[in-house]
Design a protein around this motif. Structure first.
Motif, PDB file in Angstrom:
ATOM      1  N   LYS A  90       0.868  -1.171   0.000  1.00 48.46           N
ATOM      2  CA  LYS A  90       0.000   0.000   0.000  1.00 48.46           C
ATOM      3  C   LYS A  90       0.904   1.220   0.000  1.00 48.46           C
ATOM      4  O   LYS A  90       1.748   1.364   0.872  1.00 48.46           O
ATOM      5  CB  LYS A  90      -0.885  -0.009   1.239  1.00 48.46           C
ATOM      6  N   ASP A  92      -0.171   4.601  -0.517  1.00 53.31           N
ATOM      7  CA  ASP A  92      -0.766   5.904  -0.252  1.00 53.31           C
ATOM      8  C   ASP A  92      -1.769   5.787   0.885  1.00 53.31           C
ATOM      9  O   ASP A  92      -2.108   4.702   1.318  1.00 53.31           O
ATOM     10  CB  ASP A  92      -1.440   6.465  -1.516  1.00 53.31           C
ATOM     11  N   SER A  93      -2.225   6.915   1.346  1.00 46.62           N
ATOM     12  CA  SER A  93      -3.101   6.912   2.523  1.00 46.62           C
ATOM     13  C   SER A  93      -4.511   6.469   2.189  1.00 46.62           C
ATOM     14  O   SER A  93      -5.319   6.210   3.076  1.00 46.62           O
ATOM     15  CB  SER A  93      -3.140   8.315   3.141  1.00 46.62           C
ATOM     16  N   TRP A  94      -4.824   6.359   0.877  1.00 45.41           N
ATOM     17  CA  TRP A  94      -6.187   5.993   0.496  1.00 45.41           C
ATOM     18  C   TRP A  94      -6.423   4.491   0.471  1.00 45.41           C
ATOM     19  O   TRP A  94      -7.547   4.046   0.352  1.00 45.41           O
ATOM     20  CB  TRP A  94      -6.515   6.599  -0.862  1.00 45.41           C
ATOM     21  N   GLY A  95      -5.367   3.731   0.506  1.00 49.19           N
ATOM     22  CA  GLY A  95      -5.565   2.300   0.679  1.00 49.19           C
ATOM     23  C   GLY A  95      -5.459   1.433  -0.544  1.00 49.19           C
ATOM     24  O   GLY A  95      -5.685   0.226  -0.453  1.00 49.19           O
ATOM     25  N   LYS A  96      -5.113   1.977  -1.706  1.00 47.05           N
ATOM     26  CA  LYS A  96      -4.970   1.140  -2.896  1.00 47.05           C
ATOM     27  C   LYS A  96      -3.903   0.085  -2.636  1.00 47.05           C
ATOM     28  O   LYS A  96      -2.796   0.401  -2.197  1.00 47.05           O
ATOM     29  CB  LYS A  96      -4.561   2.015  -4.080  1.00 47.05           C
ATOM     30  N   LEU A  97      -4.234  -1.170  -2.897  1.00 48.22           N
ATOM     31  CA  LEU A  97      -3.321  -2.279  -2.669  1.00 48.22           C
ATOM     32  C   LEU A  97      -2.798  -2.836  -3.982  1.00 48.22           C
ATOM     33  O   LEU A  97      -3.551  -3.004  -4.940  1.00 48.22           O
ATOM     34  CB  LEU A  97      -4.020  -3.398  -1.900  1.00 48.22           C
ATOM     35  N   PHE A  99      -0.975  -6.245  -5.283  1.00 48.23           N
ATOM     36  CA  PHE A  99      -0.748  -7.618  -4.841  1.00 48.23           C
ATOM     37  C   PHE A  99       0.298  -8.328  -5.683  1.00 48.23           C
ATOM     38  O   PHE A  99       0.460  -8.042  -6.878  1.00 48.23           O
ATOM     39  CB  PHE A  99      -2.055  -8.428  -4.941  1.00 48.23           C
TER      40      PHE A  99
ATOM     41  N   TYR B  35     -11.429  -4.800  -7.393  1.00 53.87           N
ATOM     42  CA  TYR B  35     -10.246  -5.478  -7.899  1.00 53.87           C
ATOM     43  C   TYR B  35     -10.682  -6.552  -8.900  1.00 53.87           C
ATOM     44  O   TYR B  35     -11.736  -7.176  -8.739  1.00 53.87           O
ATOM     45  CB  TYR B  35      -9.471  -6.148  -6.770  1.00 53.87           C
ATOM     46  N   PRO B  43      -5.027 -10.149  -7.099  1.00 56.14           N
ATOM     47  CA  PRO B  43      -5.995  -9.103  -7.437  1.00 56.14           C
ATOM     48  C   PRO B  43      -5.313  -7.863  -7.996  1.00 56.14           C
ATOM     49  O   PRO B  43      -4.239  -7.480  -7.531  1.00 56.14           O
ATOM     50  CB  PRO B  43      -6.660  -8.803  -6.089  1.00 56.14           C
ATOM     51  N   PHE B  45      -5.978  -3.770  -8.862  1.00 55.41           N
ATOM     52  CA  PHE B  45      -6.827  -2.642  -8.493  1.00 55.41           C
ATOM     53  C   PHE B  45      -7.471  -2.032  -9.726  1.00 55.41           C
ATOM     54  O   PHE B  45      -6.788  -1.690 -10.695  1.00 55.41           O
ATOM     55  CB  PHE B  45      -5.962  -1.605  -7.770  1.00 55.41           C
ATOM     56  N   GLN B  48     -11.355   3.043  -6.939  1.00 63.77           N
ATOM     57  CA  GLN B  48     -11.843   3.221  -5.572  1.00 63.77           C
ATOM     58  C   GLN B  48     -12.848   4.368  -5.533  1.00 63.77           C
ATOM     59  O   GLN B  48     -12.629   5.395  -6.178  1.00 63.77           O
ATOM     60  CB  GLN B  48     -10.674   3.527  -4.635  1.00 63.77           C
ATOM     61  N   ARG B  55     -12.055   8.080  -6.701  1.00 60.98           N
ATOM     62  CA  ARG B  55     -10.917   8.764  -6.081  1.00 60.98           C
ATOM     63  C   ARG B  55      -9.592   8.326  -6.695  1.00 60.98           C
ATOM     64  O   ARG B  55      -8.660   9.098  -6.797  1.00 60.98           O
ATOM     65  CB  ARG B  55     -10.917   8.517  -4.580  1.00 60.98           C
ATOM     66  N   GLN B  56      -9.523   7.049  -7.044  1.00 57.52           N
ATOM     67  CA  GLN B  56      -8.293   6.529  -7.640  1.00 57.52           C
ATOM     68  C   GLN B  56      -8.692   5.546  -8.715  1.00 57.52           C
ATOM     69  O   GLN B  56      -9.753   4.908  -8.624  1.00 57.52           O
ATOM     70  CB  GLN B  56      -7.466   5.762  -6.594  1.00 57.52           C
ATOM     71  N   ALA B  96     -12.133   5.156   5.596  1.00 55.98           N
ATOM     72  CA  ALA B  96     -11.029   6.024   5.178  1.00 55.98           C
ATOM     73  C   ALA B  96      -9.964   5.128   4.535  1.00 55.98           C
ATOM     74  O   ALA B  96     -10.275   4.323   3.698  1.00 55.98           O
ATOM     75  CB  ALA B  96     -10.499   6.827   6.357  1.00 55.98           C
ATOM     76  N   GLY B  97      -8.724   5.221   4.927  1.00 57.16           N
ATOM     77  CA  GLY B  97      -7.693   4.411   4.283  1.00 57.16           C
ATOM     78  C   GLY B  97      -7.245   3.227   5.110  1.00 57.16           C
ATOM     79  O   GLY B  97      -6.153   2.708   4.906  1.00 57.16           O
ATOM     80  N   GLN B 100      -8.716  -2.988   4.589  1.00 54.71           N
ATOM     81  CA  GLN B 100      -9.745  -3.329   3.619  1.00 54.71           C
ATOM     82  C   GLN B 100     -10.293  -4.715   3.915  1.00 54.71           C
ATOM     83  O   GLN B 100      -9.540  -5.665   4.146  1.00 54.71           O
ATOM     84  CB  GLN B 100      -9.165  -3.293   2.208  1.00 54.71           C
TER      85      GLN B 100
END
Lengths: 109, 111
Positions: A90, A92-97, A99, B35, B43, B45, B48, B55-56, B96-97, B100
């Motif tokens: 991860k 960034d602070s937004w949580g995109k993972l 893998f 995902y 997975p 991404f 989001q 957002r992303q 928030a972040g 998950q």
């Protein structure tokens, strides 16, 4: 570009033997690293994260920034450890993972 | 709390069709991520959603689109389906972040 590499697709170990799952990452910065596990017929779930530095189900993982690795270890494998394991990053602070491709662990009696 | 739920469980579509997948987040969560997991891979991404906005976004074409509703549930839409879109689609929710939580996934098969 950031990348998570799990070099072993399959790891077969005997019950009671040590098991180590390798994870290497490439990222310029301070990432958060995680191990996720998926048991048969169950959903993906978090096993542990490097910032908590805890042991879950006997598993530990140490972040080695010099070697950019986050290997998962357990000294004595159990049959219930048979599962698919994914290393994730991860950044960034937004949580995109992001893998890795995953390692299938099979523990035989 | 049932955790993250997804529907349908399985889906079979024909190439060129459009599909909508649905996700309900864990109670108290406000962020939904999607995902794609192809066979034998981890997975990947897609995007989001937070406060009803994308957002992303990952490296997916704009055939992949989504939506988040005021109750935080979300939809993933894929247009002009290709054979290569066959995969397990996972939804994950978080507050928030933070951590998950993943749903069981929707298995999409494109023929």
């Amino acid at each position: 570009a950031q990348r998570v590499t799990q070099p072993e697709k399959l790891l077969s170990v005997f019950k009671g033997a040590p098991v180590e799952l390798k994870c290497n990452y490439s990222y310029s910065g301070s990432p958060e690293l995680f191990w996720y596990v998926q048991y048969s017929r169950q959903r993906l779930q978090l096993l542990l994260r490097h910032i908590s530095r805890e042991s879950i189900k006997g598993f530990t993982a140490d972040l080695n920034k010099g070697e950019t690795s986050f290997h998962l270890k357990k000294p004595f494998a159990q049959e219930e450890d048979s599962a698919m394991y994914y290393c994730a990053l991860k950044n960034d602070s937004w949580g995109k993972l992001q893998f890795g491709a995953g390692t299938q662990v099979v523990v035989t009696p | 709390d049932a955790g993250v739920t997804q529907s349908p469980t399985h889906l079979i579509k024909t190439r060129g069709q459009q599909v909508t997948l649905r996700c309900s987040p864990k109670s108290g969560h406000d962020t939904v991520s999607w995902y794609q997991q192809a066979l034998g891979q981890g997975p990947q991404f897609i995007f989001q959603y937070y406060e009803e906005e994308e957002r992303q976004r990952g490296n997916f074409p704009d055939r992949f689109s989504g939506h988040q509703f005021p109750n935080y549930s979300s939809e993933l839409n894929v247009n002009a389906l290709l054979l290569g879109d066959s995969a397990l689609y996972l939804c994950a929710s978080s507050l928030a972040g933070n951590e998950q939580y993943f749903g069981p996934g929707t298995r999409l098969t494109v023929t």
